[in-house]
Structure formats: C-alpha cells, structure tokens
Write a protein that holds these residues in place. Sequence first.
Motif, mmCIF file in Angstrom:
data_model
loop_
_atom_site.group_PDB
_atom_site.id
_atom_site.type_symbol
_atom_site.label_atom_id
_atom_site.label_comp_id
_atom_site.label_asym_id
_atom_site.label_seq_id
_atom_site.Cartn_x
_atom_site.Cartn_y
_atom_site.Cartn_z
ATOM 1 N N ALA A 159 25.870 20.980 5.119
ATOM 2 C CA ALA A 159 25.217 19.703 4.824
ATOM 3 C C ALA A 159 23.760 19.722 5.259
ATOM 4 O O ALA A 159 22.871 19.228 4.548
ATOM 5 C CB ALA A 159 25.962 18.559 5.509
ATOM 6 N N LEU A 160 23.499 20.310 6.428
ATOM 7 C CA LEU A 160 22.111 20.413 6.898
ATOM 8 C C LEU A 160 21.282 21.285 5.960
ATOM 9 O O LEU A 160 20.117 20.979 5.682
ATOM 10 C CB LEU A 160 22.092 20.994 8.308
ATOM 11 N N ALA A 161 21.875 22.355 5.452
ATOM 12 C CA ALA A 161 21.155 23.225 4.520
ATOM 13 C C ALA A 161 20.830 22.490 3.234
ATOM 14 O O ALA A 161 19.717 22.614 2.688
ATOM 15 C CB ALA A 161 21.991 24.481 4.235
ATOM 16 N N LEU A 162 21.773 21.709 2.732
ATOM 17 C CA LEU A 162 21.532 20.933 1.521
ATOM 18 C C LEU A 162 20.480 19.854 1.776
ATOM 19 O O LEU A 162 19.594 19.619 0.942
ATOM 20 C CB LEU A 162 22.835 20.292 1.035
ATOM 21 N N GLN A 163 20.563 19.202 2.938
ATOM 22 C CA GLN A 163 19.589 18.159 3.259
ATOM 23 C C GLN A 163 18.178 18.706 3.276
ATOM 24 O O GLN A 163 17.226 18.068 2.793
ATOM 25 C CB GLN A 163 19.937 17.526 4.610
ATOM 26 N N GLU A 164 18.013 19.918 3.804
ATOM 27 C CA GLU A 164 16.683 20.513 3.875
ATOM 28 C C GLU A 164 16.111 20.749 2.483
ATOM 29 O O GLU A 164 14.901 20.588 2.259
ATOM 30 C CB GLU A 164 16.754 21.835 4.649
ATOM 31 N N ILE A 165 16.967 21.093 1.535
ATOM 32 C CA ILE A 165 16.511 21.329 0.164
ATOM 33 C C ILE A 165 16.308 20.005 -0.575
ATOM 34 O O ILE A 165 15.268 19.783 -1.204
ATOM 35 C CB ILE A 165 17.525 22.206 -0.591
ATOM 36 N N ALA A 166 17.297 19.118 -0.503
ATOM 37 C CA ALA A 166 17.247 17.866 -1.261
ATOM 38 C C ALA A 166 16.118 16.958 -0.793
ATOM 39 O O ALA A 166 15.488 16.263 -1.597
ATOM 40 C CB ALA A 166 18.589 17.138 -1.156
ATOM 41 N N LEU A 205 27.528 23.241 -0.207
ATOM 42 C CA LEU A 205 27.849 21.919 -0.747
ATOM 43 C C LEU A 205 26.910 21.559 -1.882
ATOM 44 O O LEU A 205 25.742 21.921 -1.896
ATOM 45 C CB LEU A 205 27.733 20.861 0.355
ATOM 46 N N ARG A 206 27.440 20.781 -2.826
ATOM 47 C CA ARG A 206 26.601 20.196 -3.873
ATOM 48 C C ARG A 206 26.136 18.812 -3.467
ATOM 49 O O ARG A 206 25.085 18.332 -3.886
ATOM 50 C CB ARG A 206 27.388 20.117 -5.179
ATOM 51 N N GLY A 207 26.958 18.133 -2.632
ATOM 52 C CA GLY A 207 26.580 16.804 -2.184
ATOM 53 C C GLY A 207 27.402 16.383 -0.982
ATOM 54 O O GLY A 207 28.446 16.974 -0.687
ATOM 55 N N TYR A 208 26.912 15.358 -0.277
ATOM 56 C CA TYR A 208 27.663 14.799 0.850
ATOM 57 C C TYR A 208 27.177 13.384 1.110
ATOM 58 O O TYR A 208 26.101 12.969 0.657
ATOM 59 C CB TYR A 208 27.492 15.656 2.122
ATOM 60 N N VAL A 209 27.992 12.630 1.846
ATOM 61 C CA VAL A 209 27.601 11.290 2.268
ATOM 62 C C VAL A 209 28.146 11.057 3.670
ATOM 63 O O VAL A 209 29.271 11.447 3.981
ATOM 64 C CB VAL A 209 28.103 10.206 1.276
ATOM 65 N N ARG A 210 27.330 10.453 4.519
ATOM 66 C CA ARG A 210 27.736 10.082 5.883
ATOM 67 C C ARG A 210 27.785 8.559 5.955
ATOM 68 O O ARG A 210 26.856 7.876 5.521
ATOM 69 C CB ARG A 210 26.737 10.609 6.916
ATOM 70 N N THR A 211 28.861 8.026 6.509
ATOM 71 C CA THR A 211 29.016 6.574 6.606
ATOM 72 C C THR A 211 29.578 6.193 7.965
ATOM 73 O O THR A 211 30.067 7.040 8.714
ATOM 74 C CB THR A 211 29.974 6.049 5.514
ATOM 75 N N ARG A 212 29.502 4.902 8.263
ATOM 76 C CA ARG A 212 30.183 4.347 9.435
ATOM 77 C C ARG A 212 30.541 2.898 9.122
ATOM 78 O O ARG A 212 29.887 2.239 8.306
ATOM 79 C CB ARG A 212 29.303 4.410 10.684
ATOM 80 N N ILE A 213 31.572 2.408 9.764
ATOM 81 C CA ILE A 213 31.950 1.007 9.649
ATOM 82 C C ILE A 213 31.020 0.197 10.540
ATOM 83 O O ILE A 213 30.836 0.508 11.717
ATOM 84 C CB ILE A 213 33.412 0.780 10.058
ATOM 85 N N ARG A 214 30.416 -0.843 9.975
ATOM 86 C CA ARG A 214 29.510 -1.690 10.744
ATOM 87 C C ARG A 214 29.818 -3.148 10.407
ATOM 88 O O ARG A 214 29.441 -3.645 9.354
ATOM 89 C CB ARG A 214 28.057 -1.368 10.421
ATOM 90 N N GLY A 215 30.532 -3.817 11.326
ATOM 91 C CA GLY A 215 30.943 -5.190 11.053
ATOM 92 C C GLY A 215 31.890 -5.226 9.873
ATOM 93 O O GLY A 215 32.907 -4.521 9.841
ATOM 94 N N GLU A 216 31.531 -6.013 8.855
ATOM 95 C CA GLU A 216 32.366 -6.129 7.660
ATOM 96 C C GLU A 216 31.957 -5.150 6.564
ATOM 97 O O GLU A 216 32.544 -5.157 5.488
ATOM 98 C CB GLU A 216 32.292 -7.565 7.125
ATOM 99 N N ASP A 217 30.946 -4.345 6.830
ATOM 100 C CA ASP A 217 30.416 -3.463 5.796
ATOM 101 C C ASP A 217 30.625 -1.999 6.150
ATOM 102 O O ASP A 217 30.886 -1.642 7.305
ATOM 103 C CB ASP A 217 28.913 -3.708 5.602
ATOM 104 N N VAL A 218 30.490 -1.143 5.153
ATOM 105 C CA VAL A 218 30.402 0.294 5.340
ATOM 106 C C VAL A 218 28.938 0.667 5.154
ATOM 107 O O VAL A 218 28.362 0.441 4.086
ATOM 108 C CB VAL A 218 31.271 1.062 4.332
ATOM 109 N N GLU A 219 28.324 1.200 6.187
ATOM 110 C CA GLU A 219 26.918 1.574 6.103
ATOM 111 C C GLU A 219 26.804 3.031 5.667
ATOM 112 O O GLU A 219 27.383 3.922 6.276
ATOM 113 C CB GLU A 219 26.216 1.378 7.443
#
Length: 377
Positions: A159-166, A205-219
């Motif tokens: 993911a870090l390698a993809l982030q550096e390129i994207a 990887l071709r893609g990724y997403v990082r999330t966390r639960i924050r209150g009533e939402d997914v950030e």
Amino acid sequence: MLRFGPAALGDIEAILDLLTHYDMPRAALEPYYRKDSSYRPEHSWIARDNAEILAHVRIYPRRMRLDGGVVRMAGIGNVVTARHARGRGLVRALLERVVEHVDTDDYALSLLWTHVPGVYATHGWRPLPQESLIVQVDAATHPGEEAVEPGTEHDVDAALALQEIADAHRTGTLLRGRDEWDMQRWRLDEGDLDLRVVRQTTDSLRGYVRTRIRGEDVEVLELGAMPGDVPLARALLGASSRPARRLHVTLPPSLRAAVLDHEIVEQLPSQLMVRVCSPELLVHAIGGALQERVGASAETVSLWGASGPFTLTVDASGARLDSVSRTTPLDGARSCSLLLYGAAAPAGPNLEDRPDATRLRRLFPPQDTVFWPVDRF
C-alpha cells in the motif's frame, strides 16, 4: 513570571496533563507523543508561569508535495490553554514566537485545521477551501469489476508503494514511510487494521482504502488509486460502506466523480488554513515546473505571503523573486488557493477581476490536490 519558548524533555509529562484540558482523556492524546518517532520536545512550544505550563502549541514537521516539488511544511496542532489561564492571550503570544521560528527554520508553508480561524488569521494563516463530504452510498451501486478484500499486515508495504506512485504528483499529500503508517494507527485509534485492498499481483496492489468508525459515520482516511481511476475508487468506497452508516469522504479532483451528486448528504465547512512562510523556499521547490510552463517567454505576477506581497518572475533562466511589482498583488487568501489548487481548479481562486488572470492560469494550472484525513495533526 511568564516565559515562552520550546519545551525540554522534562516537560513532556506536564504537557500531556495540559492536553487533557481538551476534555479528552490523556490516553487518547499520549500516542501523539509516545508513539510518534518523529516527535522532539522542541516541537512543543509552551507558555510557562514559573514551573507551571499554561499553554502549548505543537509543530509537526512534514514534507509535503506541491506542484511537482516537495516543500518542508510546519503542521500546527495540539493548541491548548489551561482552563484557569484562558482569556489572557497566551496562545496569541505563543503563536507569535512560533511564527518567528517557522519563518526562519526552512519551512515554506504551514497548515492547520481549526474551528476558530480568527485566532490564526492575525498571524498570517489564510482560509483554504477543502471539500469534505458526508455521503450515503449503497454498496450495490458501487460494485465495479474489482475484487475488494480485507487487507492484512502483509499488504502495508504494498500500500505504501502504491501511495508513493499514486500521490507522486498530488499537491497536499505527505511523504511517509512504514514508521509513519504504524504511528498513524496509534494516533487515529484505528485499532485492528481497517484496510481493504484490490490486488494486482501477490505482492502488489492496484488499490486500497483505509477507514475508521467515527461516531455515526465511517471516515475514509485515505484512498489509494491512480489519478482518474474512478471505477476503482467507486468500488473501494462501496466496500467501505456499512449498514446504517454514512461515509465521510475527501477526494482529489481526479477521483471526485467516484461520488455521485445524489449520494451527497452534506458538505462540511472547511477548517483548513495555510500560511506562506517563505516565498523563496516555495519558489525554489516549484521553479522547475513554472519554468517549463513559460518556455522561452517570460511572466511576472504578484502574490501575497504571510510577510506581505512578493513578485514572481519566471523566464528561460528560471523562477525568482523580483523586487519590482507591476500589478496589484493577489490577496492572501486567493494567493494561497492559487498555490495549493491552481487557477482553474474547482477550489481555485476567482480571478475574474484580475488583469493578469491569463498569466496566473498559465503559471498555475489545476492541481490534483488532496489533504488525506490520515495525515491531519
């Protein structure tokens, strides 16, 4: 007797106690200091009355991409005054010292997020637009053709390698490594690894997403996808949705079409502010890109930094600051928006009243700007 200046190693415990005056438990803020390998006591600036620390401002030194270059950026955060010392102007006085420091310590820019912009505007920070959306998506409408699956610890380096390129040419993104990724998990209380991926090979990887639960939402903390790969971005957002929960999303312009207009529930007000600390360092970082845009011709424009107006001349010999101003400088807020977003970007400045609008558009085309929530301080 009041004293202002950088903290020392022996001040950390008192600083952590002071940060609880945010009305947050100490355990929530301690990782910012205990788990952040980049933190140094001198990054904390304090107001001290004899032995008691009454106010605190932290500088987060970061390297940020800007228009194809990289600048040293001073993030400002953890600004707090002890409850019994509020109303005495301690933070304003402390910010004066912080500004003097960042302006002479090789920082080109400073960023912060705040709900009290007036405090910072007096010290040269200017509001910057930032589109943060609350959206309601149906995973069934975001299927895509990609197989999104839960990520593992094995996927972090990929993911870090993809982030550096994207993110290589995205303004606003930060340079970071594995240590920073791990520290972010502590700081943002991600808990178990909340990473979803689309594989390209076993080790990439071709893609990724990082999330966390924050209150009533997914950030959505960060979305790893190449510029323009909207189908992949839609698939990742769909995989991030949870029943009865909305998504909190910030996206660069090249991926903005991943959210449809009818899915938007609310657009949150921007809390982002920026300060141009050193026009010289800024021009040094982006001078090559500016020179390519003018070719054999020459352009001169006048902008506004924290210390006042500055004139930028770009010709075949390079980009440089000029002491002669031929036009009325673009005001501070629009100068910041121009530098961070570009002239014709959706969040860029309105230049209809400017006789030099054509020159500004030529020098500063739209940027694929995003400030990922995972990088906030």
